[in-house]
Design a protein around this motif. Structure first.
Motif, PDB file in Angstrom:
ATOM      1  N   HIS A  31       0.868  -1.180   0.000  1.00  0.00           N
ATOM      2  CA  HIS A  31       0.000   0.000   0.000  1.00  0.00           C
ATOM      3  C   HIS A  31       0.903   1.227   0.000  1.00  0.00           C
ATOM      4  O   HIS A  31       1.759   1.375   0.867  1.00  0.00           O
ATOM      5  CB  HIS A  31      -0.912  -0.006   1.233  1.00  0.00           C
ATOM      6  N   LEU A  32       0.691   2.119  -0.965  1.00  0.00           N
ATOM      7  CA  LEU A  32       1.584   3.246  -1.184  1.00  0.00           C
ATOM      8  C   LEU A  32       1.091   4.557  -0.571  1.00  0.00           C
ATOM      9  O   LEU A  32       1.455   5.630  -1.028  1.00  0.00           O
ATOM     10  CB  LEU A  32       1.821   3.420  -2.691  1.00  0.00           C
ATOM     11  N   GLY A  33       0.270   4.476   0.454  1.00  0.00           N
ATOM     12  CA  GLY A  33      -0.111   5.678   1.187  1.00  0.00           C
ATOM     13  C   GLY A  33      -1.451   6.268   0.814  1.00  0.00           C
ATOM     14  O   GLY A  33      -2.045   5.945  -0.212  1.00  0.00           O
ATOM     15  N   ASP A  34      -1.883   7.151   1.699  1.00  0.00           N
ATOM     16  CA  ASP A  34      -3.195   7.809   1.635  1.00  0.00           C
ATOM     17  C   ASP A  34      -4.306   6.774   1.606  1.00  0.00           C
ATOM     18  O   ASP A  34      -4.925   6.549   0.584  1.00  0.00           O
ATOM     19  CB  ASP A  34      -3.301   8.759   0.448  1.00  0.00           C
ATOM     20  N   CYS A  35      -4.593   6.114   2.583  1.00  0.00           N
ATOM     21  CA  CYS A  35      -4.565   6.336   4.011  1.00  0.00           C
ATOM     22  C   CYS A  35      -3.962   5.111   4.707  1.00  0.00           C
ATOM     23  O   CYS A  35      -4.397   3.990   4.478  1.00  0.00           O
ATOM     24  CB  CYS A  35      -5.963   6.548   4.529  1.00  0.00           C
ATOM     25  N   VAL A  36      -2.993   5.379   5.573  1.00  0.00           N
ATOM     26  CA  VAL A  36      -2.315   4.316   6.317  1.00  0.00           C
ATOM     27  C   VAL A  36      -3.298   3.525   7.176  1.00  0.00           C
ATOM     28  O   VAL A  36      -3.160   2.313   7.317  1.00  0.00           O
ATOM     29  CB  VAL A  36      -1.168   4.904   7.173  1.00  0.00           C
ATOM     30  N   THR A  37      -4.300   4.185   7.734  1.00  0.00           N
ATOM     31  CA  THR A  37      -5.275   3.463   8.564  1.00  0.00           C
ATOM     32  C   THR A  37      -6.015   2.412   7.733  1.00  0.00           C
ATOM     33  O   THR A  37      -6.352   1.344   8.240  1.00  0.00           O
ATOM     34  CB  THR A  37      -6.282   4.415   9.230  1.00  0.00           C
TER      35      THR A  37
END
Length: 160
Positions: A31-37
């Motif tokens: 997963h390359l970010g936005d959103c880590v949650t």
């Protein structure tokens, strides 16, 4: 050989990510970010699958905005892309990738699909799994890494 699912910019749409995982049955998820949650929730849902992620510009970050992974003998840079201004040009990311000697740089941030190989470095953006640009379908990437047969096959997939 490893089959890796690449997703970025989920922006709260965990269900699209779950659909992609169930469809692709990968060996690894990135997963390359936005959103880590969202990434954490996905990892909790599929704990048996190897997982890696980085934060994006919409995430809290402790400064570690990129990682270098070894995937089946390939050196892979993962980042969100915002620290390299990828919405304007890919050149800073390409130069950094060449400088650190990676085979491929994976990034997001633009919400648009991009892939190219230039000067010996592949760049790959799977688009957005949660909030695609310009009314396009949500997208993700699947990369097959097979160093033994010198194969790194990149595919873009769309959820319809």
């Amino acid at each position: 050989m490893k089959r890796v699912l690449i997703m970025s910019d989920s922006h709260g749409n965990v269900e699209n990510m779950v659909t992609a995982v169930e469809k692709e049955n990968p060996d690894m998820i990135i997963h390359l970010g936005d959103c880590v949650t969202d990434a954490v929730r996905l990892n909790n849902r599929f704990p048996q699958i190897t997982f890696a992620n980085v934060p994006g510009n919409c995430d809290y970050s402790d400064g570690k905005t990129e990682k270098v992974l070894n995937i089946d003998g390939y050196k892979v840079l993962i980042c969100h892309g915002h620290t390299y201004n990828v919405k304007i040009t890919y050149l800073p990311l390409e130069c950094h990738a060449r400088e650190i000697g990676v085979d491929i740089a994976l990034f997001g941030h633009t919400h648009s699909v991009f892939y190219d190989t230039h000067n010996g470095v592949s760049l790959f953006n799977p688009g957005s799994i949660g909030a695609p640009a310009w009314g396009k379908a949500p997208s993700y990437g699947v990369i097959t890494f097979d160093k033994e047969n010198d194969v790194m096959k990149m595919d873009v997939m769309y959820l319809e």
